[in-house]
Design a protein around this motif. Structure first.
Motif, PDB file in Angstrom:
ATOM      1  N   PRO A 147       0.793  -1.244   0.000  1.00 21.54           N
ATOM      2  CA  PRO A 147       0.000   0.000   0.000  1.00 21.54           C
ATOM      3  C   PRO A 147       0.821   1.289   0.000  1.00 21.54           C
ATOM      4  O   PRO A 147       0.317   2.334  -0.399  1.00 21.54           O
ATOM      5  CB  PRO A 147      -0.845  -0.114   1.276  1.00 21.54           C
ATOM      6  N   ARG A 148       2.077   1.236   0.439  1.00 21.96           N
ATOM      7  CA  ARG A 148       2.870   2.466   0.489  1.00 21.96           C
ATOM      8  C   ARG A 148       3.957   2.497  -0.582  1.00 21.96           C
ATOM      9  O   ARG A 148       4.888   3.293  -0.520  1.00 21.96           O
ATOM     10  CB  ARG A 148       3.505   2.625   1.883  1.00 21.96           C
ATOM     11  N   TRP A 149       3.850   1.638  -1.546  1.00 24.24           N
ATOM     12  CA  TRP A 149       4.886   1.539  -2.572  1.00 24.24           C
ATOM     13  C   TRP A 149       4.416   2.217  -3.851  1.00 24.24           C
ATOM     14  O   TRP A 149       3.265   2.053  -4.257  1.00 24.24           O
ATOM     15  CB  TRP A 149       5.183   0.063  -2.847  1.00 24.24           C
ATOM     16  N   ASN A 150       5.298   2.993  -4.473  1.00 27.33           N
ATOM     17  CA  ASN A 150       4.992   3.566  -5.785  1.00 27.33           C
ATOM     18  C   ASN A 150       5.576   2.630  -6.841  1.00 27.33           C
ATOM     19  O   ASN A 150       6.782   2.632  -7.051  1.00 27.33           O
ATOM     20  CB  ASN A 150       5.622   4.951  -5.952  1.00 27.33           C
ATOM     21  N   PRO A 151       4.731   1.833  -7.487  1.00 27.31           N
ATOM     22  CA  PRO A 151       5.272   0.806  -8.376  1.00 27.31           C
ATOM     23  C   PRO A 151       5.664   1.331  -9.748  1.00 27.31           C
ATOM     24  O   PRO A 151       6.116   0.558 -10.602  1.00 27.31           O
ATOM     25  CB  PRO A 151       4.127  -0.198  -8.493  1.00 27.31           C
ATOM     26  N   VAL A 152       5.490   2.611  -9.967  1.00 27.06           N
ATOM     27  CA  VAL A 152       5.953   3.200 -11.222  1.00 27.06           C
ATOM     28  C   VAL A 152       6.359   4.639 -10.958  1.00 27.06           C
ATOM     29  O   VAL A 152       5.772   5.327 -10.129  1.00 27.06           O
ATOM     30  CB  VAL A 152       4.875   3.140 -12.329  1.00 27.06           C
ATOM     31  N   SER A 153       7.405   5.055 -11.621  1.00 27.44           N
ATOM     32  CA  SER A 153       7.754   6.458 -11.635  1.00 27.44           C
ATOM     33  C   SER A 153       7.878   6.796 -13.117  1.00 27.44           C
ATOM     34  O   SER A 153       8.901   6.520 -13.736  1.00 27.44           O
ATOM     35  CB  SER A 153       9.071   6.665 -10.890  1.00 27.44           C
ATOM     36  N   TYR A 154       6.788   7.317 -13.665  1.00 23.48           N
ATOM     37  CA  TYR A 154       6.763   7.591 -15.107  1.00 23.48           C
ATOM     38  C   TYR A 154       7.902   8.538 -15.427  1.00 23.48           C
ATOM     39  O   TYR A 154       7.979   9.645 -14.901  1.00 23.48           O
ATOM     40  CB  TYR A 154       5.411   8.184 -15.512  1.00 23.48           C
ATOM     41  N   ASN A 155       8.745   8.070 -16.291  1.00 20.06           N
ATOM     42  CA  ASN A 155      10.055   8.679 -16.390  1.00 20.06           C
ATOM     43  C   ASN A 155      10.150   9.752 -17.469  1.00 20.06           C
ATOM     44  O   ASN A 155      10.603   9.494 -18.578  1.00 20.06           O
ATOM     45  CB  ASN A 155      11.065   7.558 -16.642  1.00 20.06           C
ATOM     46  N   GLY A 156       9.710  10.958 -17.093  1.00 21.83           N
ATOM     47  CA  GLY A 156       9.946  12.082 -17.990  1.00 21.83           C
ATOM     48  C   GLY A 156      11.427  12.421 -18.055  1.00 21.83           C
ATOM     49  O   GLY A 156      11.925  12.906 -19.063  1.00 21.83           O
ATOM     50  N   TYR A 157      12.121  12.159 -16.951  1.00 21.78           N
ATOM     51  CA  TYR A 157      13.526  12.567 -16.839  1.00 21.78           C
ATOM     52  C   TYR A 157      14.370  12.086 -18.017  1.00 21.78           C
ATOM     53  O   TYR A 157      15.027  12.866 -18.699  1.00 21.78           O
ATOM     54  CB  TYR A 157      14.134  12.041 -15.531  1.00 21.78           C
ATOM     55  N   ASN A 158      14.354  10.791 -18.229  1.00 21.68           N
ATOM     56  CA  ASN A 158      15.242  10.254 -19.259  1.00 21.68           C
ATOM     57  C   ASN A 158      14.777  10.569 -20.671  1.00 21.68           C
ATOM     58  O   ASN A 158      15.581  10.627 -21.598  1.00 21.68           O
ATOM     59  CB  ASN A 158      15.445   8.755 -19.059  1.00 21.68           C
ATOM     60  N   LEU A 159      13.473  10.780 -20.829  1.00 22.77           N
ATOM     61  CA  LEU A 159      12.985  11.273 -22.116  1.00 22.77           C
ATOM     62  C   LEU A 159      13.652  12.594 -22.437  1.00 22.77           C
ATOM     63  O   LEU A 159      14.103  12.857 -23.545  1.00 22.77           O
ATOM     64  CB  LEU A 159      11.470  11.519 -22.058  1.00 22.77           C
ATOM     65  N   ARG A 160      13.698  13.429 -21.433  1.00 25.08           N
ATOM     66  CA  ARG A 160      14.265  14.767 -21.604  1.00 25.08           C
ATOM     67  C   ARG A 160      15.764  14.710 -21.866  1.00 25.08           C
ATOM     68  O   ARG A 160      16.292  15.426 -22.707  1.00 25.08           O
ATOM     69  CB  ARG A 160      13.976  15.565 -20.330  1.00 25.08           C
ATOM     70  N   GLU A 161      16.445  13.820 -21.128  1.00 21.95           N
ATOM     71  CA  GLU A 161      17.891  13.686 -21.364  1.00 21.95           C
ATOM     72  C   GLU A 161      18.145  13.209 -22.791  1.00 21.95           C
ATOM     73  O   GLU A 161      19.086  13.632 -23.444  1.00 21.95           O
ATOM     74  CB  GLU A 161      18.509  12.687 -20.365  1.00 21.95           C
TER      75      GLU A 161
END
Lengths: 568, 135
Positions: free
Chosen positions: A242-256
């Protein structure tokens, strides 16, 4: 909620007053400014025109309650929590990872002892790509640019002595195929330590774009298979963690890799839309999983555009969750995001200037309302951070937290004519780009066809041309170039014997474990790959038998086949 | 008409960062060279492609720390294939203290992330025309 009752327009400006401002601005331009500069002479990095000066006229239709409201309430432009940093400062989350799990465990403890409030681990390339440390393809990569993880044994060593029920654990798993395995190992490790799963808090990356679009590599899974595994991990976590974020949609690497700020957010949101549609198709309800979806942004140097991006991303996400998916739980509407400052903006010439760049980007993250922050270290263009450089990054965060007072009030730039105008522009452009992706059949189709790869490649190419021509100025590089003056930088060296130590451990594990049991669990997994079922329980059974990451990935590669990365 | 210089460009091994290799490929094309971008490949495939394409230049891009192991391997395998006149270049995030070892292994030049494309193109032209003059 207040905002829900506020459908009537709350006008901020008197129309007579606006007319007067407009007339006065015209006069000011003609009589005081007196230059004939073209209207489009300046623009943001994403191409949004920037005026000389903003007035109430630029936000004349602005509706406080519907467009802005209050923090912790719809439409969440001002922040996801009512008291924001007064309630909880952003998490200082510096990435670490090199050598063997034992090596990285030491760096974790150094960072935690110096005020880091969570761990964040980056994996070496063989691990990211699903190869064991003794695989011929891993040669030269083991323990470089990240830590080597082969089995449950390694995850146990990595978190040895770290109170994972108290400090949150970010695991930069990149690909879904790696995520499903490493997350299973993390859960199995916690169970062995007797920690209830509801106490596990953390994030893993788990973005199929990392496999199919952002990182080119050999032997990647097809977009549909990778997307399926992404959804499997999210579905599993929504039921068990319940306290886990199972995804971090990765805008970061798209931008890199090469996108504008607008594309960065729009593509990540399109991914959230695609995931939500798939999980609903599987019979889940939006409120079962939406509250734990999280995002990962990359903040470049265009200060106000980046702040506007953070604000606009919350607004558009809330619209998607409320209007498209009819999410009811308040937490389902909250776009929570981690920020890492922009590695690609850091220069090798005059590297100490990077401390200034990263600090300014970090300030934008705070003014944009980030939940957690990684400030890149000045030596990034040379190597992984040395301990000294990593400490400066932590200190920069702490200076932002306690010396600048910028955390004392919520969303301090709200109401700025410029920032509100820019936020609206960003939101409009993000919506339009999502619509463009959907007009091409949705995100998975855009990846399969190579369209997204072309968008990235075109932007990266254009940016480089601007740098070469001097149109895009970089201090010390093409603006007042350093001219051969050199700064001495200590370079971080990966432990040279990591590969040997890691492969020896692995060899012993293969001798010690019950290999028949391993085979049995892998066989069970193999069969399930062809069924419309969640693979997580079968992967977890395999890792509990100490099957290795490479062995499980080999099952995926054989059962799902390999996909050719579109070369553009 | 002058013949086009042929470049085979690859990301080395499992390294996943393609921006640099791709942008340099496109820009060398702008400079009039013929560039074959292979994407990610291991040394053996890179050498095979260089043979098939009759490459003058092999460009290797790396960020992930595999330059010392895989870079020299490409040079070695080209040599074994009788292609030791192919110019092998590397680019990416590579610590300068590794440059001597790479050059000793036969890498002709190493370009950091801030190299202007003109310098790379000039270097290639000079070396390739010298090679042709020496014939």
């Amino acid at each position: 909620m207040a905002a829900n009752n506020a459908k009537q327009h709350t006008k901020l400006f008197d129309s007579e007053a606006l007319k007067q401002v407009e007339a006065e601005k015209k006069r000011w331009l003609e009589q005081t400014v007196k230059n004939n500069e073209a209207e489009d002479a300046y623009s943001s990095d994403s191409g949004i025109p920037v005026k000389l000066l903003y007035t109430p006229e630029d936000i004349k239709d602005f509706d406080y309650m519907n467009d802005l409201g209050f923090s912790g309430e719809a439409p969440y432009v001002r922040g996801v929590y009512p008291n924001m940093y007064r309630g909880r400062l952003f998490t200082v989350r510096q990435i670490a990872g090199y050598g063997t799990p034992e090596d990285t465990n030491e760096r974790f403890k150094f960072l935690l002892n110096n005020g880091a409030t969570g761990t964040s681990v980056v994996l070496d390339l063989p691990t990211i790509r699903g190869y064991d440390s003794d695989d011929p393809e891993a040669e030269g990569h083991v323990g470089a640019a990240g830590v080597a993880i082969d089995s449950l044994e390694d995850v146990e060593a990595l978190y040895d002595g770290i109170p994972i029920d108290q400090v949150s654990s970010n695991i930069v798993t990149h690909l879904p195929s790696t995520t499903v395995v490493i997350l299973s190992m993390f859960v199995a490790m916690a169970e062995k330590r007797g920690i209830p799963l509801e106490k596990l808090s953390g994030t893993n990356q788990n973005d199929f774009l990392m496999e199919t679009t952002v990182g080119s590599s050999l032997e990647v899974l097809p977009p549909k298979a990778s997307f399926r595994l992404q959804c499997d991990a999210i579905e599993y976590a929504s039921k068990n963690l319940p306290r886990w974020n199972p995804v971090s949609y990765n805008g970061y690497n798209l931008r890199e890799a090469g996108t504008t700020a607008v594309q960065e957010v729009a593509v990540a949101l399109a991914n959230a839309i695609a995931t939500s549609e798939e999980l609903i198709r599987r019979g889940n309800k939006i409120d079962d999983f939406a509250r734990r979806l999280s995002f990962f942004w990359n903040l470049f140097n265009d200060f106000f555009e980046e702040i506007a991006k953070c604000r606009a991303s919350r607004l558009v996400y809330h619209e998607i969750m409320s209007e498209r998916f009819n999410a009811q739980h308040p937490k389902s509407h909250l776009m929570r995001f981690h920020v890492q400052t922009a590695g690609i903006t850091l220069t090798k010439v005059e590297p100490l200037n990077n401390i200034a760049r990263s600090a300014i980007q970090g300030l934008a993250a705070v003014l944009g309302g980030a939940q957690s922050l990684h400030i890149d270290s000045y030596d990034e263009a040379y190597s992984a951070p040395t301990e000294e450089a990593a400490l400066i990054s932590i200190r920069t965060q702490q200076i932002l937290q306690v010396e600048t007072n910028v955390t004392n009030t919520v969303d301090p730039l709200a109401g700025s004519y410029f920032v509100e105008n820019m936020t609206k522009e960003m939101a409009d452009r993000i919506r339009a780009y999502i619509a463009l992706i959907e007009s091409k059949g949705g995100l998975v189709a855009c990846v399969e066809s190579g369209w997204l790869h072309r968008e990235i490649a075109d932007f990266a190419y254009q940016t480089q041309q601007e740098i070469e021509s001097g149109q895009r100025k970089i201090v010390g590089l093409n603006y007042f170039p350093a001219g051969g003056k050199k700064t001495e930088v200590n370079v971080f060296r990966y432990p040279e014997d990591a590969e040997r130590r890691q492969t020896e451990k692995l060899k012993k594990l293969r001798e010690r474990r019950d290999n028949a049991k391993v085979e049995e669990t892998l066989k069970a997994l193999r069969v399930r790959c062809h069924e419309d079922t969640n693979l997580m329980p079968y992967i977890k059974a395999a890792v509990e038998a100490y099957a290795t990451l490479g062995e499980i990935e080999e099952v995926f590669r054989e059962e799902f086949g390999l996909w050719q990365f579109p070369l553009v | 008409m002058e013949r086009k210089i042929k470049v085979v460009m690859a990301k080395l091994g499992l390294d996943i960062h393609w921006r640099g290799a791709l942008v340099v490929s496109r820009m060398l094309r702008d400079k009039g060279m013929e560039v074959v971008f292979l994407g990610n490949q291991f040394p053996e495939q890179i050498v095979n492609a260089a043979i098939q394409e009759g490459a003058d230049v092999v460009g290797l891009s790396t960020l992930g720390g595999n330059h010392l192991t895989l870079g020299p391997k490409v040079v070695q395998q080209l040599k074994e294939a009788g292609m030791d006149d192919v110019l092998v270049l590397m680019g990416g995030v590579i610590p300068e203290e590794d440059f001597p070892a790479l050059k000793a292994a036969g890498i002709a030049e190493i370009f950091g992330p801030e190299t202007k494309i003109d310098s790379i193109a000039d270097f290639i032209r000079k070396k390739v025309s010298l090679k042709e003059a020496l014939g």
